[in-house]
Design a protein around this motif. Structure first.
Motif, PDB file in Angstrom:
ATOM      1  N   PRO A   6      53.900 -60.882  22.459  1.00  0.00           N
ATOM      2  CA  PRO A   6      53.340 -60.335  23.704  1.00  0.00           C
ATOM      3  C   PRO A   6      53.689 -58.857  23.923  1.00  0.00           C
TER       4      PRO A   6
ATOM      5  N   SER B  25      51.343 -56.861  21.937  1.00  0.00           N
ATOM      6  CA  SER B  25      50.045 -56.716  22.615  1.00  0.00           C
ATOM      7  C   SER B  25      50.055 -55.513  23.554  1.00  0.00           C
ATOM      8  N   ARG B  26      51.164 -55.353  24.298  1.00  0.00           N
ATOM      9  CA  ARG B  26      51.247 -54.193  25.190  1.00  0.00           C
ATOM     10  C   ARG B  26      51.276 -52.884  24.413  1.00  0.00           C
TER      11      ARG B  26
ATOM     12  N   LEU C 211      49.910 -52.345  21.530  1.00  0.00           N
ATOM     13  CA  LEU C 211      48.571 -52.089  21.010  1.00  0.00           C
ATOM     14  C   LEU C 211      47.639 -51.558  22.103  1.00  0.00           C
TER      15      LEU C 211
ATOM     16  N   ARG D 114      42.970 -55.290  28.936  1.00  0.00           N
ATOM     17  CA  ARG D 114      42.983 -56.164  27.782  1.00  0.00           C
ATOM     18  C   ARG D 114      42.365 -57.513  28.147  1.00  0.00           C
TER      19      ARG D 114
ATOM     20  N   ARG E  43      45.671 -62.027  21.921  1.00  0.00           N
ATOM     21  CA  ARG E  43      45.010 -60.783  22.304  1.00  0.00           C
ATOM     22  C   ARG E  43      43.624 -60.752  21.675  1.00  0.00           C
TER      23      ARG E  43
END
Lengths: 627, 627
Positions: free
Chosen positions: A429, A432-433, A435, B45, B156
């Protein structure tokens, strides 16, 4: 089905292009307001109907004069003339310029009668007695734009087929044209034919095998992009009478009707019957993978094309065979950005000799050159749409594409641009941030071991690995973090350590073997087994669900949340996010490893800088720590 | 006006970019239906909220089995199992696969309980007694796509800033997302501030100096292209109170307000006053031609940019300084096709040292390389919008750009594409029809002599010349036609030959000196003068309007039609088209001459072929004959 029998041989791609080009999908021309004309295509020539400007126009602020009154004037020997009045832009002159007389004039104003030139204000000085001293001589026509000098009435302004961009809007404006004759957009009806399909936004019954309809909206977008006007018809599900009615309706209303493969023989039968009754089947199957299911024909006055069912196949065949016809009908040129050229990043072998349109992804190497890699996620994966950027036309009989070989990639859309950063590996997770801070990243969550393997093959820019890893390949560590992992448990469950999971009667959900979490979990089982004096196999047998693996970091926790499991392998961050309990089993490092050749690539450098400042991204995410 | 005094020095272009980038024009994010999401940009996102597929899914037609029941089976030694039922796509399985039992299954269907693999139908044979012979062994998971294997819940899917193309629409569809969170489009208000301006479609009073408003629609198109939402405000004309009210309204409703230069000092005063009262003036004037009139500031919560008034200048300054800010606010990447590189076709000298954005046209040479030529049609010509393709940033202190020098051209729009055929010379109605057969031609009606001169300089592909010509330059004749020319006369006029025009009291309208018609007319006057024993000068004096020249082939005839003249120099084709009388004075050849280097350029070859077949284009056009 007699029609089916007529097409024993698949058509060649060239034949398919011809058959589609032979369909009549040209729409009638139409007239649109100027404000809506951008990106449309002129249906006919536009000649100027007026002179622009419509009058002799001062192109400087100054004085309107008879040029001969200024002859001989210069700085040393100015001439003084009498100012009879003034003329402003947008006014009808109420003064006449006779010999010895001038009129003050503004840029854009109408030249007053008698005047044939303008002296710019900088070369003049007002005198006290309504006169003006002129310090230069001008010739007739100086600083005047004659009526029609920009464009004259009757002159050709814009030709048929002109694509209307802002500048053409400007010229049409100057001519006073506010209704623009443009090529029509072909109406393209889109039918959805799978029994199992549900439109996005509607509730989904997964247990009954329902899936969301991907092709309808995707094709609608591709049709609009090619200059057509997509018309989506309601989904008829397994009501074949309704489907037949919709097919007739679409054929009556549209220039072209599209459907995409149905897994239902009954749906295909409906389509065949309607084509037989009202039109003609002209092609069934193209000798290119994935063109075998393609159908081309007519229904009444409309054309019909049936596309394959898998999303990547449907979009590939649409862009290859149908989009050119839609563009032609709309009067559009092929987009400049529809294809790119690159070199194969890896060798790709082919077991069979068929021609194929191979889905391919793109990545820039350290020099900015495009590398191409095959994307094969298997039948019907919708994520291939975004994991690939387009497709390579691989000729029949090709045994392999060599690493370094140059290939052309037709993009899924002219608006597609290659990713700036290509990563593969563990999912997380916090990653994800991270990215989210990158413009156009592509990240494939294949797991740590697979990410490392691909990094070794030279395809991605970075691999992300979690937990214990080993690799022979060279890689440059550009930073990372620590994450706390363990068992995400239901609040109603009294699992409090690994022993409870082994000894109790709990339903567990695991992660797949490529994930770093799984490897840490197996390591923990080994340690636990050593203490207890039992082997891992015995422990595995004791855990109900150990073999039930999932692909994403949240998946086990979501099964717990849904009540389908009591405990799942996961992260503290996930447990906290979903409001579940958590049994910590340790922390593991997450490392970002760069392809050494790409370490200096801008996106990699920027990513490394972002990781250096990871504190700000952690922002309260439970169980995450800077390295 | 204190603000005006604060900006004695023009800002550098770099400063101007910074000041504009410092404006806050970011719109609030919004949510749009999936069908409208194409070309928008994700605001946040999107993680998968569901597993795709949502169930273990057969990826082949065949039989759902327990894999272990097939172990050891092959062609030579098949295993026969009992068929307990069937499962189709979109159905909930009503059969359980126990040991020794299989279920028939369709592609896309839910795997029935107990089954862990699918045997493809091609490797099976039905038996008479509800059994099936299986001729291959499969492993668990074969031909099955596990739930979440495409994308798993929690993973994601798409990052913030992703531009939504058809493929992203596909992935969003698969996830069931029908409401998409996207970046807002910045609202850009467009004010029209010239007293003399009239909106296209409204009646124009040329005698009062009115012209059509070019900039409002042009800028609206450019704003939309950059990802903004243009909002056009009504034109207030010379009602300054109304203009002030509209400026306040636009600032309240929009993220950015644009106006383009006004020739009226009062209008500028209104803008200054509103900025002073409600905001701040941050920049006045940029040291690049044509950026001197540029204004940047704020009005309340809105940003304000004032652009130059001439259309090419307004679009050039918008694309250079404002479009990047609009794109940023909309979350768009710079378009790939915004600039092209080419070499100067001719040398261009500069008299003053200012930095400038020079309007430039493009043409492909015989090898397909882009040549760049300067376009300078003088102040405010709107046709420069379509005669040029963009502009070259020429650094300050540049004395000249050399022929062959490489320059970058920023296109007026990313949708602009260079012309396929560049022609210059005589204008002619049959030529207009010929040009209609060409995709993306550019033709500048500069007259025969000027066309020839430019052909000699190597810029155009072709020159079109009419009447007697002479040139030292080499050129390749690729065909032509004959046209009948003479006097286009009012039906109420009894002019029947050249003598009437000389001797009578008629108002005449001539063509400009560069036109072939004019040279034939002057030749006819010489012949007539010889017969009568007088010189040309004497005849010219006798013709009222000989000096009244017009630029286009229809212009003199249109003046006759409007009652402003009795006779005009022109073509029989024009007289017939407009229903006017005609006095023939002869025929003249119209020849199409190609640049010898470009004779084999595709567009030139095709044009020559079209001329060869000109009969079909003449189609009744009066006074035109094949060569």
């Amino acid at each position: 089905m007699s029609d089916r029998r007529e097409f024993r041989d698949l058509a060649s791609p060239e034949e398919a292009h011809e058959v589609v080009a032979g369909l009549d999908i040209d729409p009638a021309p139409e007239t649109v307001p100027l404000a809506d004309a951008r990106d449309r295509v002129l249906a006919e020539r536009v000649d100027a109907d007026i002179d622009v400007p419509g009058f002799d126009r001062a192109s400087m602020d100054g004085y309107a004069v008879r040029a001969r009154d200024t002859f001989g004037a210069d700085e040393a020997d100015p001439v003084t003339l009498s100012v009879a009045g003034e003329v402003h832009a947008g006014e009808k002159p109420d003064v006449t310029v006779e010999s010895g007389v001038v009129a003050e004039i503004s840029t854009g104003a109408v030249m007053p009668p008698g005047a044939d030139a303008v002296v710019m204000v900088e070369r003049t000085t007002e005198t006290d007695d309504d006169g003006v001293e002129i310090r230069t001589s001008v010739a007739p026509g100086d600083n005047v734009m004659l009526a029609g000098a920009d464009i004259a009435a009757g002159a050709r302004a814009l030709g048929p087929g002109t694509r209307i961009t802002p500048r053409e809007i400007g010229l049409l404006s100057a001519l006073g044209v506010d209704e623009v004759p443009v090529r029509g957009r072909p109406q393209v009806g889109i039918l959805s034919t799978g029994d199992e399909l549900v439109r996005p936004g509607d509730p989904l019954d997964s247990a009954a095998g329902q899936i969301y309809d991907v092709n309808s909206y995707t094709l609608a977008g591709a049709v609009a992009e090619a200059g057509g006007n997509p018309v989506m018809y309601p989904h008829a599900g397994d009501d074949y009478e309704e489907m037949e009615r919709l097919l007739h309706e679409a054929a009556d209303e549209c220039d072209l009707v599209l459907s995409s493969g149905s897994t239902s023989a009954s749906a295909v039968d409906v389509i065949y019957r309607v084509i037989e009754e009202r039109g003609e089947l002209r092609l069934h199957g193209v000798a290119v993978k994935p063109g075998k299911p393609m159908l081309v024909g007519t229904i009444g006055d409309s054309a019909y094309v049936g596309l394959p069912g898998y999303p990547v196949s449907a979009l590939t065949i649409f862009q290859t065979f149908v989009a050119p016809a839609v563009r032609d009908a709309a009067g559009r040129d092929p987009p400049q950005t529809a294809t790119v050229s690159g070199t194969m990043a890896v060798q790709e072998r082919y077991g069979e000799g068929r021609r194929r349109l191979m889905p391919a992804g793109l990545v820039e190497d350290e020099t900015g050159s495009l590398l191409v890699y095959p994307v094969d996620k298997g039948s019907g994966a919708t994520t291939s749409l975004v994991d690939a950027d387009g497709f390579v036309d691989v000729p029949p009989g090709t045994d392999y594409l060599a690493e370094g070989e140059t290939v052309d990639v037709t993009l899924f859309s002219p608006a597609v641009r290659p990713p700036t950063l290509l990563g593969m590996g563990e999912d997380d997770p916090l990653l994800s941030r991270l990215l989210d801070t990158v413009s156009r990243p592509r990240y494939l969550p294949l797991g740590s071991t697979e990410g490392l393997r691909r990094l070794g093959n030279g395809v991605p820019d970075i691999a992300v690995v979690a937990g214990p890893t080993s690799s022979d390949h060279e890689a440059t560590d550009i930073g990372g973090w620590q994450r706390e992992w363990g068992l995400v448990v239901s609040p109603d469950t009294d699992v409090s350590d690994l022993g409870d999971l082994v000894d109790g009667d709990y339903r567990f959900v695991n992660r797949d073997i490529a994930s770093g979490l799984r490897r840490s979990f197996d390591g923990a089982l080994d340690t636990f087994g050593e203490k207890r004096g039992v082997g891992r196999a015995e422990l595995i047998d004791a855990i109900d669900g150990y073999e039930l693996t999932t692909k994403a970091h949240e998946s086990p926790a979501r099964k717990v949340l849904a009540g389908d499991a009591d405990a799942g392998l996961g992260l503290r961050a996930t447990a906290t996010k979903l409001g579940l309990g958590f049994v910590s089993l340790g922390t593991q490092p997450v490392r970002v490893l760069a392809n050494p050749d790409r370490r200096e690539k801008d996106s990699v450098t920027e990513f490394a800088e972002t990781i250096d400042d990871i504190d700000s991204l952690i922002d309260g995410m439970a169980g995450m720590e800077p390295q």
